[in-house]
Design an enzyme around this catalytic site. Sequence first.
Site, short mmCIF file in Angstrom:
data_model
loop_
_atom_site.label_atom_id
_atom_site.label_comp_id
_atom_site.label_asym_id
_atom_site.label_seq_id
_atom_site.Cartn_x
_atom_site.Cartn_y
_atom_site.Cartn_z
N GLY A 1 5.61 3.16 0.52
CA GLY A 1 6.33 3.97 -0.46
C GLY A 1 5.47 4.15 -1.70
O GLY A 1 4.27 3.94 -1.68
N SER B 1 0.85 -1.19 0.00
CA SER B 1 0.00 0.00 0.00
C SER B 1 0.88 1.24 0.00
O SER B 1 2.12 1.15 0.01
CB SER B 1 -0.91 0.00 1.23
OG SER B 1 -0.13 0.14 2.41
N LYS B 2 0.23 2.41 0.00
CA LYS B 2 0.98 3.67 -0.08
C LYS B 2 1.96 3.85 1.07
O LYS B 2 2.98 4.50 0.93
CB LYS B 2 0.01 4.85 -0.12
CG LYS B 2 -0.75 4.96 -1.43
CD LYS B 2 -1.70 6.14 -1.42
CE LYS B 2 -2.47 6.22 -2.74
NZ LYS B 2 -3.46 7.32 -2.73
N ARG B 3 1.63 3.26 2.21
CA ARG B 3 2.53 3.47 3.37
C ARG B 3 3.89 2.78 3.16
O ARG B 3 4.84 3.07 3.87
CB ARG B 3 1.87 2.99 4.65
CG ARG B 3 1.80 1.49 4.83
CD ARG B 3 1.28 1.13 6.21
NE ARG B 3 1.29 -0.30 6.42
CZ ARG B 3 0.35 -1.13 5.98
NH1 ARG B 3 -0.68 -0.67 5.29
NH2 ARG B 3 0.42 -2.43 6.24
#
Length: 468
Positions: free
Chosen positions: A242, A238-240
């Site tokens: 990177g 996911s975005k967390r």
Amino acid sequence: MEQVITRFAPSPTGYLHIGGARTALFNWLFARHHGGKFILRIEDTDRERSTEESIRAILDAMQWLGMDWDEGPYYQTQRLDVYRDYLQRLLDKGLAYYCDCSPEDVERRRQEALKAGKKPKYDGRCRDKGLGPGPGRVVRFRCPQVGTTVLNDLIKGAIEFENSELDDLVLQRSDGYPTYNFAVVVDDVSMKVNYVIRGDDHVNNTPRQILLYQALEAPLPRFAHVPMILGPDRTRLSKRHGATSVMAYKDQGYLPEALVNYLARLGWSYGDQEIFSRQELIEKFDLDRVGASAGVFDQEKLLWLNAHYIKEKPAGEIAGLLKPFLAQRNYPEHDDAYLERAVTTLQPRCRTLQEMADAIAFYLVEEVDYDPKAATKFLKPELAAPLRSLIETLRGMEPFQEEELEKAFRRMAEEMGVKLGKIAQPVRVALTGVTASPGLFEIIDILGKETVLRRLEKALEFVEARAQ
């Protein structure tokens, strides 16, 4: 042998993310390996979330990665007549029916079924009402209520589903638009797709789709569900973790060759080989080497690959790719030959184009700023006399070239009775502002006599000021 036909069918509700790009790549490589056809299809029937911006971003990402398509892009919103035709076939055979249950009623009955410990699926209330089209009505599939449906997956093996667990899924919404499961089957049947390679989050959709193929009396494609990509903490990427958007990696200075190489190895292997050219991937890729366990995204491995491709690519190409990053930093412009020479010295040292754009600054700016720690350690007052001597030596030097420069520095070190580094490191700081850089004599040769003398004179002023 039957021609292999694969497809990539993203929903344009956001950018092309890493998982989607890996799915597209596996389909593209499989088609290219077998001399088949690769189709691009945009599944844009979710009118509330689909955007033109997302479509453009997906197409840009596919083109940047070099995944060309043989047919398409097809848009589902432009194929509504096709879906209506196939829907009518199911209605005519009694394999689909109209339903006038409101979404609120359906949800209420689902909740009641849950409380009663039953399967929270549509209860078939309209199955035998014989309803026709009307406002607010949907069309549902008459799903078999007995027996099993088997998915013979090329990666996961055989998976059985009890038909009694499946729903009378909606095929057409009340607004006349097809649902995902119906549209995807109609598209794949009408486009003669015979290999469906996709993420394993679609496994639970597959028995419903198999039943639709059977209802349409269409041949089943071979299914291959690829395990998901996990982050380093082994949760879904996911975005967390990177950047997950393909074009975000472009913006960060990654090369498409590196990302393609990395994505291909994320779930597929060929012995211990890590680095593959595009042609090697096409030659070697097949589904029998795709693993059944999830791949873990390793940013350091991707950086390592990117550094390899930066180092191996011709300097002129890297210089061209670097220009947008230089423009972002408002560096003064230089001619292509100068930029290419500077890039050559940085290729072994930089992992991304962003890193290179930062590292190349001293070659391009008029004046360098000294790193405070480097200046304190190396630009000391006692350097004034050696600097004056060096400036005079370099001013009279012709030709001003790397080989002659090194000889001059070595002579000076001998005359002073010190090691070369005692002179070289302060000069490096004077010319670049930092302590780590490409080879000093390469730098001097590329910067040229005028710039080198100007920066050394500035450094002399700096050390003389410290002596006061």
